[in-house]
Design a protein around this motif. Structure first.
Motif, PDB file in Angstrom:
ATOM      1  N   GLU A   1       3.219  -8.844   4.483  1.00  0.00           N
ATOM      2  CA  GLU A   1       1.988  -8.302   5.065  1.00  0.00           C
ATOM      3  C   GLU A   1       0.867  -8.283   4.026  1.00  0.00           C
ATOM      4  O   GLU A   1      -0.286  -8.606   4.329  1.00  0.00           O
ATOM      5  N   SER A   2       1.201  -7.897   2.794  1.00  0.00           N
ATOM      6  CA  SER A   2       0.201  -7.884   1.718  1.00  0.00           C
ATOM      7  C   SER A   2      -0.326  -9.289   1.462  1.00  0.00           C
ATOM      8  O   SER A   2      -1.533  -9.488   1.252  1.00  0.00           O
ATOM      9  N   LEU A   3       0.568 -10.261   1.476  1.00  0.00           N
ATOM     10  CA  LEU A   3       0.154 -11.642   1.211  1.00  0.00           C
ATOM     11  C   LEU A   3      -0.734 -12.173   2.321  1.00  0.00           C
ATOM     12  O   LEU A   3      -1.705 -12.898   2.058  1.00  0.00           O
TER      13      LEU A   3
ATOM     14  N   ASN B   1      -0.228 -15.427  13.382  1.00  0.00           N
ATOM     15  CA  ASN B   1       0.201 -14.042  13.543  1.00  0.00           C
ATOM     16  C   ASN B   1      -0.374 -13.467  14.832  1.00  0.00           C
ATOM     17  O   ASN B   1      -1.573 -13.206  14.933  1.00  0.00           O
ATOM     18  N   GLY B   2       0.495 -13.289  15.813  1.00  0.00           N
ATOM     19  CA  GLY B   2       0.033 -12.875  17.135  1.00  0.00           C
ATOM     20  C   GLY B   2      -0.667 -11.540  17.152  1.00  0.00           C
ATOM     21  O   GLY B   2      -1.685 -11.370  17.828  1.00  0.00           O
ATOM     22  N   ALA B   3      -0.147 -10.559  16.401  1.00  0.00           N
ATOM     23  CA  ALA B   3      -0.742  -9.224  16.409  1.00  0.00           C
ATOM     24  C   ALA B   3      -2.144  -9.247  15.817  1.00  0.00           C
ATOM     25  O   ALA B   3      -3.074  -8.632  16.344  1.00  0.00           O
ATOM     26  N   LEU B   4      -2.307  -9.975  14.723  1.00  0.00           N
ATOM     27  CA  LEU B   4      -3.618 -10.053  14.091  1.00  0.00           C
ATOM     28  C   LEU B   4      -4.594 -10.832  14.959  1.00  0.00           C
ATOM     29  O   LEU B   4      -5.770 -10.467  15.077  1.00  0.00           O
ATOM     30  N   ALA B   5      -4.113 -11.914  15.581  1.00  0.00           N
ATOM     31  CA  ALA B   5      -4.968 -12.691  16.486  1.00  0.00           C
ATOM     32  C   ALA B   5      -5.460 -11.825  17.646  1.00  0.00           C
ATOM     33  O   ALA B   5      -6.644 -11.873  18.018  1.00  0.00           O
TER      34      ALA B   5
ATOM     35  N   MET C   1       2.722  -9.566  10.781  1.00  0.00           N
ATOM     36  CA  MET C   1       1.908  -8.406  10.377  1.00  0.00           C
ATOM     37  C   MET C   1       1.620  -7.537  11.588  1.00  0.00           C
ATOM     38  O   MET C   1       1.293  -8.032  12.649  1.00  0.00           O
ATOM     39  N   ARG C   2       1.736  -6.232  11.434  1.00  0.00           N
ATOM     40  CA  ARG C   2       1.421  -5.309  12.501  1.00  0.00           C
ATOM     41  C   ARG C   2       0.232  -4.459  12.061  1.00  0.00           C
ATOM     42  O   ARG C   2       0.406  -3.500  11.329  1.00  0.00           O
ATOM     43  N   PRO C   3      -1.008  -4.841  12.487  1.00  0.00           N
ATOM     44  CA  PRO C   3      -2.186  -4.112  12.025  1.00  0.00           C
ATOM     45  C   PRO C   3      -2.069  -2.623  12.278  1.00  0.00           C
ATOM     46  O   PRO C   3      -1.680  -2.181  13.367  1.00  0.00           O
ATOM     47  N   GLY C   4      -2.361  -1.831  11.246  1.00  0.00           N
ATOM     48  CA  GLY C   4      -2.340  -0.380  11.380  1.00  0.00           C
ATOM     49  C   GLY C   4      -0.946   0.169  11.620  1.00  0.00           C
ATOM     50  O   GLY C   4      -0.782   1.196  12.257  1.00  0.00           O
ATOM     51  N   SER C   5       0.074  -0.506  11.085  1.00  0.00           N
ATOM     52  CA  SER C   5       1.443  -0.142  11.429  1.00  0.00           C
ATOM     53  C   SER C   5       2.025   0.970  10.570  1.00  0.00           C
ATOM     54  O   SER C   5       3.158   1.365  10.754  1.00  0.00           O
ATOM     55  N   SER C   6       1.276   1.487   9.592  1.00  0.00           N
ATOM     56  CA  SER C   6       1.785   2.574   8.755  1.00  0.00           C
ATOM     57  C   SER C   6       2.057   3.809   9.598  1.00  0.00           C
ATOM     58  O   SER C   6       1.474   4.007  10.658  1.00  0.00           O
ATOM     59  N   THR C   7       2.944   4.668   9.126  1.00  0.00           N
ATOM     60  CA  THR C   7       3.236   5.892   9.858  1.00  0.00           C
ATOM     61  C   THR C   7       2.114   6.906   9.785  1.00  0.00           C
ATOM     62  O   THR C   7       2.153   7.922  10.446  1.00  0.00           O
ATOM     63  N   GLY C   8       1.094   6.648   9.001  1.00  0.00           N
ATOM     64  CA  GLY C   8      -0.029   7.579   8.959  1.00  0.00           C
ATOM     65  C   GLY C   8      -0.865   7.396   7.723  1.00  0.00           C
ATOM     66  O   GLY C   8      -0.480   6.718   6.785  1.00  0.00           O
ATOM     67  N   ARG C   9      -2.041   8.046   7.761  1.00  0.00           N
ATOM     68  CA  ARG C   9      -2.983   7.934   6.655  1.00  0.00           C
ATOM     69  C   ARG C   9      -2.355   8.426   5.358  1.00  0.00           C
ATOM     70  O   ARG C   9      -2.416   7.781   4.327  1.00  0.00           O
ATOM     71  N   GLU C  10      -1.707   9.599   5.410  1.00  0.00           N
ATOM     72  CA  GLU C  10      -1.190  10.199   4.197  1.00  0.00           C
ATOM     73  C   GLU C  10      -0.068   9.364   3.588  1.00  0.00           C
ATOM     74  O   GLU C  10       0.004   9.171   2.386  1.00  0.00           O
TER      75      GLU C  10
ATOM     76  N   SER D   1      -8.303  -6.386   9.573  1.00  0.00           N
ATOM     77  CA  SER D   1      -6.847  -6.455   9.573  1.00  0.00           C
ATOM     78  C   SER D   1      -6.176  -5.212  10.139  1.00  0.00           C
ATOM     79  O   SER D   1      -4.958  -5.196  10.321  1.00  0.00           O
ATOM     80  N   GLY D   2      -6.955  -4.155  10.392  1.00  0.00           N
ATOM     81  CA  GLY D   2      -6.379  -2.920  10.915  1.00  0.00           C
ATOM     82  C   GLY D   2      -5.515  -2.190   9.912  1.00  0.00           C
ATOM     83  O   GLY D   2      -4.499  -1.593  10.264  1.00  0.00           O
ATOM     84  N   LEU D   3      -5.923  -2.215   8.651  1.00  0.00           N
ATOM     85  CA  LEU D   3      -5.116  -1.613   7.590  1.00  0.00           C
ATOM     86  C   LEU D   3      -5.275  -0.090   7.579  1.00  0.00           C
ATOM     87  O   LEU D   3      -6.363   0.426   7.865  1.00  0.00           O
ATOM     88  N   PRO D   4      -4.219   0.648   7.221  1.00  0.00           N
ATOM     89  CA  PRO D   4      -4.306   2.113   7.195  1.00  0.00           C
ATOM     90  C   PRO D   4      -5.339   2.644   6.202  1.00  0.00           C
ATOM     91  O   PRO D   4      -5.967   3.663   6.446  1.00  0.00           O
ATOM     92  N   CYS D   5      -5.498   1.977   5.052  1.00  0.00           N
ATOM     93  CA  CYS D   5      -6.489   2.437   4.084  1.00  0.00           C
ATOM     94  C   CYS D   5      -7.015   1.240   3.292  1.00  0.00           C
ATOM     95  O   CYS D   5      -6.404   0.170   3.262  1.00  0.00           O
ATOM     96  N   VAL D   6      -8.162   1.446   2.671  1.00  0.00           N
ATOM     97  CA  VAL D   6      -8.829   0.336   1.999  1.00  0.00           C
ATOM     98  C   VAL D   6      -8.030  -0.166   0.800  1.00  0.00           C
ATOM     99  O   VAL D   6      -8.136  -1.333   0.427  1.00  0.00           O
TER     100      VAL D   6
END
Length: 328
Positions: free
Chosen positions: A30-32, A161-165, A1-10, A308-313
């Motif tokens: 990542e969802s799981l 998960n190293g990135a999340l840790a 998982m790469r927290p906040g890895s989306s290309t953007g909010r939109e 988790s650093g997710l792009p949106c809720v």
């Protein structure tokens, strides 16, 4: 998982709009992982509050009709109007009158605009405690969040998960909330080049934009009375004994709380002005309380998004519910 890895909010938000909740093929690893973290968070909430002597309570989802409540979802039922739970503050007060220290994790519904921080249906942790003073309230919230982060850092799901840790270690190291008065806070945001906030601005309405100008988490106190919960205890100078916890980045408001008023006559007057006649049970319950009383609420989905650093809720759930008629 790469927290906040989306290309953007939109992009993330549009992806969520296009997704059919029933298409399991669109559920990623990542969802799981997010759902496993969600499970850990819910279990840890129960562990923390039960260990602190709180009793788990289960308020109703159908609430009495209170006219013109902001973002309320009203239902016709038995020839009367009811609403879906948008806040359990009144029920938590009644439970606290009986058990002193209580908490609940409830389905909550608000007809709000779509955004990175809003859902129509979400889960709310609500806490109410007799004998808890407002001076002690930020410390309880701080202690809970630090406990959560420490336990997650040691969990198997995170350690795999190293990135999340790394993210949780960073959050734990940087979570040292400042306490600032509302008037000082809006002035500071202006000075940092943020949005022009007037003296009557509800920071909750602009939390996404404001949080971009924060360097650290902050408890905002001394809210104008008209912006605080109507259960908040009034303070001199047209202020209320209330607080909000805002997070830096794009995470906005995580927590809202206050010292509740136990002044039954003040509550009765407010109900009379609002033409509310269905809450005598609440007045009866509060009439039994003489100790100081504080309560707060934390959006579980927002909490998971931040951790988790997710792009949106919406990304915190497999089956998010949003109002597609109120796109931001």
């Amino acid at each position: 998982m790469r927290p906040g890895s989306s290309t953007g909010r939109e992009m993330s938000f549009l992806d969520m709009h296009e997704k059919d909740n029933l298409y399991f093929k669109q559920i990623t690893e990542e969802s799981l992982l997010t759902q496993r973290i969600r499970s850990d968070v819910l279990l840890l909430i129960h562990h923390f509050f039960s260990s602190q002597g709180f009793i788990l309570v289960d308020p109703p989802v159908l609430h009495e009709y209170i006219p013109k409540k902001r973002n309320e979802i009203y239902l016709p039922f038995h020839r009367e109007k009811y609403s879906l739970n948008s806040s359990n503050a009144l029920y938590m007060g009644a439970y606290a009158a009986l058990f002193e220290r209580v908490y609940a994790i409830s389905p909550t519904f608000r007809d709000e605009q779509n955004s990175v921080n809003h859902l129509v249906e979400f889960r709310m942790l609500e806490v109410e405690a007799l004998g808890l003073t407002f001076a002690e309230l930020p410390a309880l919230i701080d202690r809970f969040i630090v406990f959560l982060l420490k336990e997650l850092a040691a969990s198997k799901n995170v350690q795999k998960n190293g990135a999340l840790a790394s993210r949780i270690d960073m959050l734990l190291e940087s979570f040292h909330p400042q306490i600032e008065r509302y008037d000082d806070f809006i002035l500071k945001i202006r000075q940092r080049g943020g949005p022009e906030l007037g003296a009557g601005t509800d920071v909750s309405d602009v939390d996404y934009d404001v949080s971009k100008f924060l360097r650290d988490p902050v408890f905002i106190t001394d809210y104008p009375r008209h912006l605080a919960s109507w259960t908040a205890k009034p303070k001199s100078g047209n202020k209320a004994i209330a607080l909000n916890l805002l997070l830096p980045g794009s995470y906005g408001e995580l927590c809202e709380g206050c010292e509740r008023t136990n002044d039954v006559e003040l509550l009765r007057y407010k109900m009379h002005c609002a033409r509310i006649s269905c809450l005598q049970w609440y007045l009866d319950a509060i009439g039994r309380i003489s100790a100081p009383r504080c309560g707060f609420g934390i959006g579980v989905d927002r909490l998971i998004r931040w951790i988790s650093g997710l792009p949106c809720v919406q990304d915190s759930l497999l089956f998010p519910r949003t109002n597609r008629n109120k796109e931001s």
